[in-house]
Design an enzyme around this catalytic site. Structure first.
Site, mmCIF file in Angstrom:
data_model
loop_
_atom_site.group_PDB
_atom_site.id
_atom_site.type_symbol
_atom_site.label_atom_id
_atom_site.label_comp_id
_atom_site.label_asym_id
_atom_site.label_seq_id
_atom_site.Cartn_x
_atom_site.Cartn_y
_atom_site.Cartn_z
ATOM 1 N N GLY A 191 23.274 21.200 30.625
ATOM 2 C CA GLY A 191 22.638 21.879 31.755
ATOM 3 C C GLY A 191 22.261 20.840 32.796
ATOM 4 O O GLY A 191 22.827 19.735 32.833
ATOM 5 N N ILE B 77 19.643 18.899 33.161
ATOM 6 C CA ILE B 77 19.127 17.604 32.682
ATOM 7 C C ILE B 77 20.254 16.810 32.020
ATOM 8 O O ILE B 77 20.394 15.598 32.252
ATOM 9 C CB ILE B 77 17.940 17.832 31.724
ATOM 10 C CG1 ILE B 77 16.789 18.511 32.470
ATOM 11 C CG2 ILE B 77 17.461 16.500 31.120
ATOM 12 C CD1 ILE B 77 15.676 19.049 31.579
ATOM 13 N N ARG C 30 27.791 25.120 25.297
ATOM 14 C CA ARG C 30 28.284 26.462 24.949
ATOM 15 C C ARG C 30 29.573 26.765 25.710
ATOM 16 O O ARG C 30 30.520 27.298 25.188
ATOM 17 C CB ARG C 30 27.237 27.513 25.330
ATOM 18 C CG ARG C 30 26.465 28.032 24.138
ATOM 19 C CD ARG C 30 25.466 29.033 24.582
ATOM 20 N NE ARG C 30 24.788 28.576 25.803
ATOM 21 C CZ ARG C 30 23.760 29.155 26.363
ATOM 22 N NH1 ARG C 30 23.266 30.245 25.837
ATOM 23 N NH2 ARG C 30 23.192 28.687 27.445
ATOM 24 N N ARG D 243 14.022 19.951 22.031
ATOM 25 C CA ARG D 243 12.913 20.680 21.414
ATOM 26 C C ARG D 243 12.869 20.316 19.943
ATOM 27 O O ARG D 243 13.912 20.029 19.343
ATOM 28 C CB ARG D 243 13.141 22.198 21.490
ATOM 29 C CG ARG D 243 12.611 22.881 22.719
ATOM 30 C CD ARG D 243 11.089 22.898 22.761
ATOM 31 N NE ARG D 243 10.578 23.563 23.940
ATOM 32 C CZ ARG D 243 10.422 22.994 25.140
ATOM 33 N NH1 ARG D 243 10.733 21.739 25.322
ATOM 34 N NH2 ARG D 243 9.940 23.673 26.161
ATOM 35 N N GLU E 19 5.449 20.101 16.099
ATOM 36 C CA GLU E 19 4.562 19.194 16.844
ATOM 37 C C GLU E 19 3.276 19.914 17.236
ATOM 38 O O GLU E 19 3.301 21.128 17.420
ATOM 39 C CB GLU E 19 5.286 18.629 18.082
ATOM 40 C CG GLU E 19 5.678 19.671 19.108
ATOM 41 C CD GLU E 19 6.535 19.109 20.238
ATOM 42 O OE1 GLU E 19 7.513 18.394 19.977
ATOM 43 O OE2 GLU E 19 6.208 19.421 21.392
ATOM 44 N N HIS F 241 6.190 14.076 23.356
ATOM 45 C CA HIS F 241 6.654 15.140 24.262
ATOM 46 C C HIS F 241 6.238 14.851 25.715
ATOM 47 O O HIS F 241 5.498 15.626 26.322
ATOM 48 C CB HIS F 241 6.126 16.508 23.791
ATOM 49 C CG HIS F 241 6.954 17.660 24.289
ATOM 50 N ND1 HIS F 241 7.168 18.799 23.558
ATOM 51 C CD2 HIS F 241 7.637 17.851 25.445
ATOM 52 C CE1 HIS F 241 7.921 19.645 24.239
ATOM 53 N NE2 HIS F 241 8.227 19.075 25.404
#
Ligand code: GLV
Length: 328
Positions: free
Chosen positions: A156, A158, A179, A240, A269, A287
């Site tokens: 994407g 990023i 994907r 994530r 987390e 994070h």
């Protein structure tokens, strides 16, 4: 005229609260107390909007208990804390905070890759512990970045930012898995080539994960995938927690199955798998990939603008489920 009431679920910039107070009655968690779900539900009573972060789970149970809620604005690009189907069914708009964090997060992804491949944390700990007595030829010898093969899973905005940094800044050979394959112009811009996940894992010197979390992407990297990687390879997760099987990764790091990992996100987390805390060849950060003052300010402003845009002007800026909510 009374203003609509909203809840800000976490401590946030005073300027963001002030901007919201121009339009809303604001209850905010400026003490940053850890609210239980029951407390969050209690505080949401009578509120039409919620300013959330990735920490608040918005699901069917909460939505049923808060029938007046109309919008949840997440101060994060990821929104796996939202049950989007349940929100759409309840007619509650979900918004996230994309774009404003893209370049900052790509910078961090690259920084974490470099720190990991070049063993910066490990060598700093060694120095701080007073263990540096003399130079040696192989002391903290790491892996090359420039000219190496960078594999990006999740291409994407990023992922594309990281690809450009690698290809244009460091002369890396960039391969990616996603994907769907990107259009030719975007691929050319990123100097990136689409490959299967298996080819990427087998051939990349450095693997960076930027894929959104969903049931389908749970444990994208587990023991089987780690076994495909080169023993000299680096793995970086800025996506994530749950994208990587952290227990399997700790084993792979301990056994030298891969050379090193850089992790900004963790399963469960802020808890971190205890085995990750005991292996030396991992860089761990809490994070913080989007954490610059300017970017966090812009993310907070975008979440606030989504609340104002939707509740006051009927025009949210970055809605996720607008069509589903409109059809209710
Ligand atoms: C951070 O993790 C975000 O999703 O913005």
């Amino acid at each position: 005229m009374t203003k609509p009431a909203i809840l800000v679920a976490r401590k946030i910039f005073p300027a963001t609260i002030a901007a919201l107070e121009q339009h809303f009655e604001v209850e905010s968690n400026q003490d940053d107390a850890s609210w239980s779900k029951a407390e969050l539900i209690a505080r949401l009573q009578g509120k039409v909007g919620a300013f959330t972060t990735g920490s608040e789970r918005i699901d069917a149970e909460l939505l049923t208990a808060c029938p007046q809620l109309r919008i949840c604005a997440n101060m994060a690009v990821g929104y796996n804390n939202f049950d989007i189907d349940a929100m759409s069914a309840a007619g509650v708009l979900a918004t996230n905070a994309p774009d404003v964090l893209t370049e900052t997060t790509a910078d961090f992804g690259f920084a974490l890759l470099m720190a990991t491949a070049r063993r910066i944390s490990e060598s700093e700990h060694f120095l701080r512990a007073g263990l540096w007595k003399k130079w040696s030829y192989d002391m903290f010898a790491g892996a090359e970045i420039h000219g190496s093969t960078l594999g990006i899973i999740g291409m994407g905005r990023i992922g594309q930012g990281i690809a450009k940094r690698g290809a244009h800044g460091f002369g890396m050979n960039v391969i990616y898995h996603n994907r769907s394959q990107l259009d030719a112009a975007t691929e050319a811009d990123c100097k990136a080539r689409f490959v299967s996940k298996e080819e990427l894992l087998k051939t990349a010197d450095h693997v960076v994960l930027v894929v959104p979390y969903s049931a389908a992407s749970h444990h994208t990297i587990g023991a089987a995938e780690l076994a495909l990687m080169q023993p000299t390879a680096t793995l970086v997760n800025i996506a994530r927690g749950g994208i990587v099987d952290d227990a399997a990764l700790a084993v792979a790091l301990r056994d030298g199955r891969i050379a090193a990992a850089g992790l900004d996100v963790f399963e469960g987390e802020p808890k971190v798998h205890p085995d990750l805390l005991t292996v030396p060849n991992v860089v761990l950060t809490p994070h913080i990939a989007s954490a610059t003052v300017a970017t966090r300010t812009a993310m907070a402003q975008l979440a606030a603008d989504n609340l104002i845009g939707f509740l006051i002007q009927n025009k949210p800026l970055t809605p996720i489920n607008a069509a589903q909510v409109a059809s209710k």
